[in-house]
Design an enzyme around this catalytic site. Structure first.
Site, PDB file in Angstrom:
ATOM      1  N   HIS A  70     -29.283  13.592  -8.615  1.00 19.82           N
ATOM      2  CA  HIS A  70     -29.039  13.093  -9.535  1.00 19.82           C
ATOM      3  C   HIS A  70     -29.271  11.708  -9.440  1.00 19.82           C
ATOM      4  O   HIS A  70     -28.835  10.874 -10.126  1.00 19.82           O
ATOM      5  CB  HIS A  70     -28.043  13.520 -11.030  1.00 19.82           C
ATOM      6  CG  HIS A  70     -28.361  14.825 -10.825  1.00 19.82           C
ATOM      7  ND1 HIS A  70     -28.911  15.394 -12.310  1.00 19.82           N
ATOM      8  CD2 HIS A  70     -27.546  15.595 -10.815  1.00 19.82           C
ATOM      9  CE1 HIS A  70     -29.025  15.944 -12.128  1.00 19.82           C
ATOM     10  NE2 HIS A  70     -28.156  16.945 -11.416  1.00 19.82           N
ATOM     11  N   LYS A  86       0.202  -2.164   0.661  1.00 20.80           N
ATOM     12  CA  LYS A  86       0.885  -0.809   0.569  1.00 20.80           C
ATOM     13  C   LYS A  86       0.928  -0.322  -0.910  1.00 20.80           C
ATOM     14  O   LYS A  86       0.839   0.678  -1.323  1.00 20.80           O
ATOM     15  CB  LYS A  86       1.456   0.236   1.499  1.00 20.80           C
ATOM     16  CG  LYS A  86       2.132   0.820   1.090  1.00 20.80           C
ATOM     17  CD  LYS A  86       0.914   1.911   1.971  1.00 20.80           C
ATOM     18  CE  LYS A  86       1.864   3.640   2.305  1.00 20.80           C
ATOM     19  NZ  LYS A  86       0.839   4.141   2.365  1.00 20.80           N
ATOM     20  N   ASN A 112       8.622 -11.585  -5.598  1.00 16.29           N
ATOM     21  CA  ASN A 112       8.017 -10.069  -5.457  1.00 16.29           C
ATOM     22  C   ASN A 112       7.546 -10.327  -7.022  1.00 16.29           C
ATOM     23  O   ASN A 112       8.666  -9.752  -8.191  1.00 16.29           O
ATOM     24  CB  ASN A 112       8.237  -9.059  -5.320  1.00 16.29           C
ATOM     25  CG  ASN A 112       7.338  -7.731  -4.937  1.00 16.29           C
ATOM     26  OD1 ASN A 112       5.999  -7.744  -5.121  1.00 16.29           O
ATOM     27  ND2 ASN A 112       8.036  -6.563  -4.758  1.00 16.29           N
ATOM     28  N   GLY A 113       6.670 -10.361  -7.423  1.00 20.21           N
ATOM     29  CA  GLY A 113       6.000  -9.948  -8.672  1.00 20.21           C
ATOM     30  C   GLY A 113       4.668 -10.676  -9.301  1.00 20.21           C
ATOM     31  O   GLY A 113       3.756 -11.876  -8.530  1.00 20.21           O
ATOM     32  N   GLU A 167     -11.323  11.165  -1.074  1.00 20.45           N
ATOM     33  CA  GLU A 167     -10.928  11.395  -0.441  1.00 20.45           C
ATOM     34  C   GLU A 167     -11.231  10.488   1.361  1.00 20.45           C
ATOM     35  O   GLU A 167     -10.519   9.570   1.340  1.00 20.45           O
ATOM     36  CB  GLU A 167      -9.661  12.321  -0.139  1.00 20.45           C
ATOM     37  CG  GLU A 167      -8.351  11.635   0.645  1.00 20.45           C
ATOM     38  CD  GLU A 167      -7.456   9.983   0.348  1.00 20.45           C
ATOM     39  OE1 GLU A 167      -7.857   9.990  -0.281  1.00 20.45           O
ATOM     40  OE2 GLU A 167      -6.822   9.854   1.143  1.00 20.45           O
ATOM     41  N   CYS A 189       3.783  -7.451  -2.067  1.00 16.71           N
ATOM     42  CA  CYS A 189       4.682  -8.815  -1.026  1.00 16.71           C
ATOM     43  C   CYS A 189       6.447  -7.983  -1.331  1.00 16.71           C
ATOM     44  O   CYS A 189       6.240  -7.085  -1.295  1.00 16.71           O
ATOM     45  CB  CYS A 189       5.746  -9.900  -2.360  1.00 16.71           C
ATOM     46  SG  CYS A 189       3.839 -10.931  -2.853  1.00 16.71           S
ATOM     47  N   GLU A 238     -11.581   1.634   3.264  1.00 15.03           N
ATOM     48  CA  GLU A 238     -10.751   0.660   3.058  1.00 15.03           C
ATOM     49  C   GLU A 238     -10.067   0.160   4.141  1.00 15.03           C
ATOM     50  O   GLU A 238      -9.514  -0.639   4.776  1.00 15.03           O
ATOM     51  CB  GLU A 238      -9.343   1.284   2.324  1.00 15.03           C
ATOM     52  CG  GLU A 238      -8.442   2.641   3.437  1.00 15.03           C
ATOM     53  CD  GLU A 238      -7.428   2.878   2.108  1.00 15.03           C
ATOM     54  OE1 GLU A 238      -6.383   2.044   1.109  1.00 15.03           O
ATOM     55  OE2 GLU A 238      -7.682   3.675   1.903  1.00 15.03           O
ATOM     56  N   TRP A 257       1.538 -10.968  -0.355  1.00 17.32           N
ATOM     57  CA  TRP A 257       0.481 -10.579  -0.774  1.00 17.32           C
ATOM     58  C   TRP A 257      -0.158 -11.275  -2.498  1.00 17.32           C
ATOM     59  O   TRP A 257       0.512 -11.564  -3.415  1.00 17.32           O
ATOM     60  CB  TRP A 257       0.682  -8.759  -1.353  1.00 17.32           C
ATOM     61  CG  TRP A 257      -1.233  -8.826  -1.411  1.00 17.32           C
ATOM     62  CD1 TRP A 257      -1.894  -8.317  -0.492  1.00 17.32           C
ATOM     63  CD2 TRP A 257      -1.676  -8.864  -3.174  1.00 17.32           C
ATOM     64  NE1 TRP A 257      -3.283  -7.426  -0.964  1.00 17.32           N
ATOM     65  CE2 TRP A 257      -3.164  -7.678  -2.291  1.00 17.32           C
ATOM     66  CE3 TRP A 257      -1.344  -9.305  -4.434  1.00 17.32           C
ATOM     67  CZ2 TRP A 257      -3.793  -7.351  -3.568  1.00 17.32           C
ATOM     68  CZ3 TRP A 257      -2.564  -8.568  -4.862  1.00 17.32           C
ATOM     69  CH2 TRP A 257      -3.367  -7.952  -4.888  1.00 17.32           C
ATOM     70  N   LYS A 277     -10.986   6.604   2.380  1.00 22.00           N
ATOM     71  CA  LYS A 277     -10.156   5.943   3.815  1.00 22.00           C
ATOM     72  C   LYS A 277     -11.369   5.739   4.257  1.00 22.00           C
ATOM     73  O   LYS A 277     -11.068   4.106   5.537  1.00 22.00           O
ATOM     74  CB  LYS A 277      -9.515   7.831   4.717  1.00 22.00           C
ATOM     75  CG  LYS A 277      -9.117   8.869   3.933  1.00 22.00           C
ATOM     76  CD  LYS A 277      -7.410   7.721   4.108  1.00 22.00           C
ATOM     77  CE  LYS A 277      -6.597   6.693   3.375  1.00 22.00           C
ATOM     78  NZ  LYS A 277      -6.052   7.568   2.208  1.00 22.00           N
ATOM     79  N   ARG A 334       3.700  -4.383   2.663  1.00 20.51           N
ATOM     80  CA  ARG A 334       3.542  -4.963   0.943  1.00 20.51           C
ATOM     81  C   ARG A 334       2.876  -6.180   1.125  1.00 20.51           C
ATOM     82  O   ARG A 334       2.583  -6.230  -0.199  1.00 20.51           O
ATOM     83  CB  ARG A 334       4.926  -4.948   1.029  1.00 20.51           C
ATOM     84  CG  ARG A 334       5.381  -3.942   0.848  1.00 20.51           C
ATOM     85  CD  ARG A 334       7.061  -3.769   0.204  1.00 20.51           C
ATOM     86  NE  ARG A 334       7.622  -4.967  -0.705  1.00 20.51           N
ATOM     87  CZ  ARG A 334       7.359  -3.807  -1.828  1.00 20.51           C
ATOM     88  NH1 ARG A 334       7.526  -2.207  -1.715  1.00 20.51           N
ATOM     89  NH2 ARG A 334       7.048  -3.883  -3.150  1.00 20.51           N
TER      90      ARG A 334
HETATM   91  O1  M6R Z   1       2.148   4.287  -4.631  1.00 18.87           O
HETATM   92  P1  M6R Z   1       1.149   5.085  -4.841  1.00 18.87           P
HETATM   93  O2  M6R Z   1       0.592   6.286  -4.135  1.00 18.87           O
HETATM   94  O3  M6R Z   1       0.682   5.294  -5.853  1.00 18.87           O
HETATM   95  O4  M6R Z   1      -0.575   3.993  -4.354  1.00 18.87           O
HETATM   96  C1  M6R Z   1      -1.710   4.555  -5.357  1.00 18.87           C
HETATM   97  C2  M6R Z   1      -2.418   3.543  -4.410  1.00 18.87           C
HETATM   98  O5  M6R Z   1      -2.859   1.850  -4.268  1.00 18.87           O
HETATM   99  C3  M6R Z   1      -3.175   3.977  -2.766  1.00 18.87           C
HETATM  100  O6  M6R Z   1      -3.304   5.245  -3.532  1.00 18.87           O
HETATM  101  C4  M6R Z   1      -4.092   3.494  -2.102  1.00 18.87           C
HETATM  102  O7  M6R Z   1      -5.320   3.747  -2.838  1.00 18.87           O
HETATM  103  C5  M6R Z   1      -4.207   3.716  -0.516  1.00 18.87           C
HETATM  104  N1  M6R Z   1      -4.037   2.519   0.104  1.00 18.87           N
HETATM  105  C6  M6R Z   1      -5.558   4.307  -0.143  1.00 18.87           C
HETATM  106  O8  M6R Z   1      -5.028   5.274   1.142  1.00 18.87           O
END
Ligand code: M6R
Length: 613
Positions: A509, A608, A101-102, A486, A2, A493, A75, A490, A27
């Protein structure tokens, strides 16, 4: 999650708020709303969907002029994304409006009490409960709004950044925070409040970061901050160093593409002033002060989430190889809910782009309570994690707006690499000549990343061929195992294709059962200590007719004969390969997502900064 924005001053509030909400959409983008105050009274406008939906809705309306206002982009946590659950929320009398927000964890108990008193609720949100609870205190205690807020904050459990408007005080905003960020921009008798500095930067570079358990009252052009114990504090004004252009797309179609392409510069920025290979100098401010403690630590525990956790895995290899200190890498969300064995001889590294991730913050608090030293590696200056840790190093990647983390990942690895090299050198586990050699190579990484970026057209062709695949497998060993994880993250997501990352040797395995002619397998098969073994794994996939996309070292001819596609990246030290090898994987997921028509910068269900636990 948010985003919140508020304004009070002499300008029209609405354009400032809408522009700010657009900047904060990373956010959360489930719904958006604003509250404005003028001769017509205190009015709330809200809409399901993105800020542009709200903007369209407002376009047909009049009487939106107001010198004060609050806005929110959501969010969803409590209640589905719809107009009613969108913020702001009114108090019962509609005298107050609030953005939040929270998460209020005890909202259910509070709600039941209020319902027993006859309060009626329109939304499913904890936030509506929060403002109605504040008003209940206000009415029953015959007190001021700020006093009611203060008393309410003693009773609510959870996290919040809130801003409240009062219909009867057109020059007043009341804000508070605990666990969710809130920045106050200080202009000339005008104030801007926001979840981060991006909505503020074009109006002022003077900001105050509100601390947990602080309440800010902006009244009549003056800012006053008190703790929830009613003790006045002196607002500390910070100078923002962020440039406006850093938060704009600058001609790119998406922020993610811009951020992928910024990596040569962001890695160089991260090393600037810290690494001087010629003179064998490596200086990381926050790290230097804790060097002694670090050098003598029994163990390093790295805690993080998502992509930052992957950077932590790379760091495990780095610290163990160069500094010979045992390392454990922990998902913050798991670490905090165990009863981990941690003591004052442990050194904890918390990695976070946003500096706001709730699980990482909670893991830090837990480790701190057990006496460990906590070091933060964060990107967002002034965010909560740098303020909760004993020391830290910023990654200096600049604002990362795309939800999928790219340049923050390589900047995190750059900082962690410098830390590992310095520590190894200080501990004597890394001989001087090797140290000097590694420093020189590290300095070449920005130009090698630049070269890797030039593979874009080839990667676009590969993306076109595989954009309709239903699954992907990413395999790598050693330093390239976290790169495989990673790459898979990517892809899933932003393109919503199921993807798994695995250590290449683990394939036999289990995952090997998935391989058939439909399965694209991305290998990170650079020339390193496990190259031969990875080549064998490639053969195993080929024998089962899997489609092979291999990231290899420039000039490799062996893999070229086996793979369907090879992506040749510049050669570098094995320990630095992740910084270069991840780049084509970022590009691959980007192009696949674009070709599938996905919202690359704001993928569904994600935000984010994940400030819920
Ligand atoms: O802000 P942060 O690095 O603590 O966030 C951690 C994860 O939420 C963040 O890396 C998330 O996995 C991303 N969307 C990956 O691209």
């Amino acid at each position: 999650m948010c985003g919140i924005v508020a304004y009070v001053g002499q300008q029209e509030a609405l354009p400032i708020i809408i522009k700010g909400l657009k900047r904060l959409e990373y956010r959360g983008y489930d719904s958006a709303g604003v509250a404005l105050l003028n001769q017509e009274g205190l009015s709330i406008y809200k809409k399901k969907g993105k800020v542009s939906e709200l903007e369209n809705h407002l376009n047909g309306l009049s009487n939106l002029n107001s010198k004060i206002g609050i806005g929110h982009t959501r969010w969803a946590t409590h209640g589905e994304p719809n107009d009613v659950n969108a913020h702001p929320h009114y108090s019962s009398s509609e005298k107050f409006a609030m953005i939040h927000n929270g998460i209020i964890e005890n909202y259910d108990v509070l709600k039941r009490d209020l319902m027993n008193k006859g309060y009626v609720f329109h939304s499913e949100t904890d936030s509506e409960v929060f403002i109605k609870f504040i008003e209940d205190i206000y009415v029953n205690n015959y007190c001021s709004l700020e006093e009611a807020v203060r008393l309410a904050l003693h009773k609510v459990v959870g996290a919040y950044a809130i801003v409240i408007m009062n219909k009867e005080e057109p020059d007043t905003l009341i804000a508070a925070r605990k666990g969710s960020p809130l920045v106050i921009g200080v202009g000339d008798e005008e104030y801007f409040l926001a979840s981060d500095a991006t909505p503020i930067i074009e109006y002022t570079n003077q900001v105050v970061y509100l601390d947990d358990y602080e309440i800010a009252v902006i009244r009549n052009g003056k800012l006053q901050i008190k703790t929830i114990e009613n003790v006045e504090t002196n607002p500390y004004i910070n100078q923002l160093e962020m440039e406006l252009e850093a938060i704009e797309k600058g001609g790119y179609e998406h922020f993610m593409l811009k951020e992928i392409n910024e990596q040569p510069r962001s890695i160089a920025d991260c090393m600037r002033g810290r690494l001087d290979a010629k003179n064998g100098r490596l200086v990381l401010g926050g790290f230097r002060d804790y060097m002694n403690k670090f050098q003598n630590a029994d163990r390093i525990i790295i805690t993080a989430c998502g992509t930052s956790w992957h950077a932590g895995l790379v760091a495990e290899y780095l610290f163990e190889e160069f500094a010979r200190i045992p390392v454990e890498v922990e998902y913050a969300s798991e670490f905090r809910y165990r009863n981990p064995v941690v003591n004052e001889r442990d050194f904890i590294i918390a990695i976070s782009q946003s500096g706001e991730t709730a699980d990482t913050l909670a893991a830090i608090e837990l480790a701190k309570s057990k006496g460990a030293t906590i070091f933060g590696v964060c990107n967002v200056v002034g965010s909560s994690i740098p303020r909760a840790t004993h020391a830290g190093s910023y990654t200096h990647a600049g604002p990362e707006i795309g939800v999928a983390s790219t340049k923050a990942f390589t900047a995190q690895i750059s900082v962690l690499t410098m830390m590992a090299l310095k520590l190894g050198y200080q501990r004597g586990t890394l001989p001087e000549n090797r140290y000097m050699q590694l420093l020189s190579e590290l300095e070449t990484i920005p130009s090698k990343v630049e070269k890797a970026l030039q593979l874009n057209d080839k990667i676009k062709e590969i993306a076109a061929e595989f954009k309709d695949a239903r699954n992907f497998l990413y395999l790598g060993r050693g330093y390239n195992f976290p790169v495989a994880l990673e790459g898979a993250l990517k892809l899933k997501e932003i393109s919503y294709i199921h993807a798994e990352g695995y250590p290449a040797a683990e394939m036999k395995h289990g995952p090997i059962a998935l391989i058939d002619e439909e399965m694209p397998v991305v290998f990170i098969a650079t020339k390193d200590s496990s190259y031969e073994k990875v080549v064998s794994n490639i053969q195993e996939v080929k024998a089962r007719k899997g489609k092979i996309i291999a990231v290899v070292t420039e000039g490799d001819t062996t893999v070229r004969h086996m793979a369907d596609h090879v992506i040749e990246i510049p050669e570098t030290e094995e320990a630095f390969v992740p910084l270069v090898a991840v780049v084509p994987l970022q590009q691959l997921s980007y192009h696949i997502a674009v070709m599938r028509g996905c919202n690359v910068d704001q993928p569904r269900n994600l935000a984010k900064s994940v400030t819920v636990e």
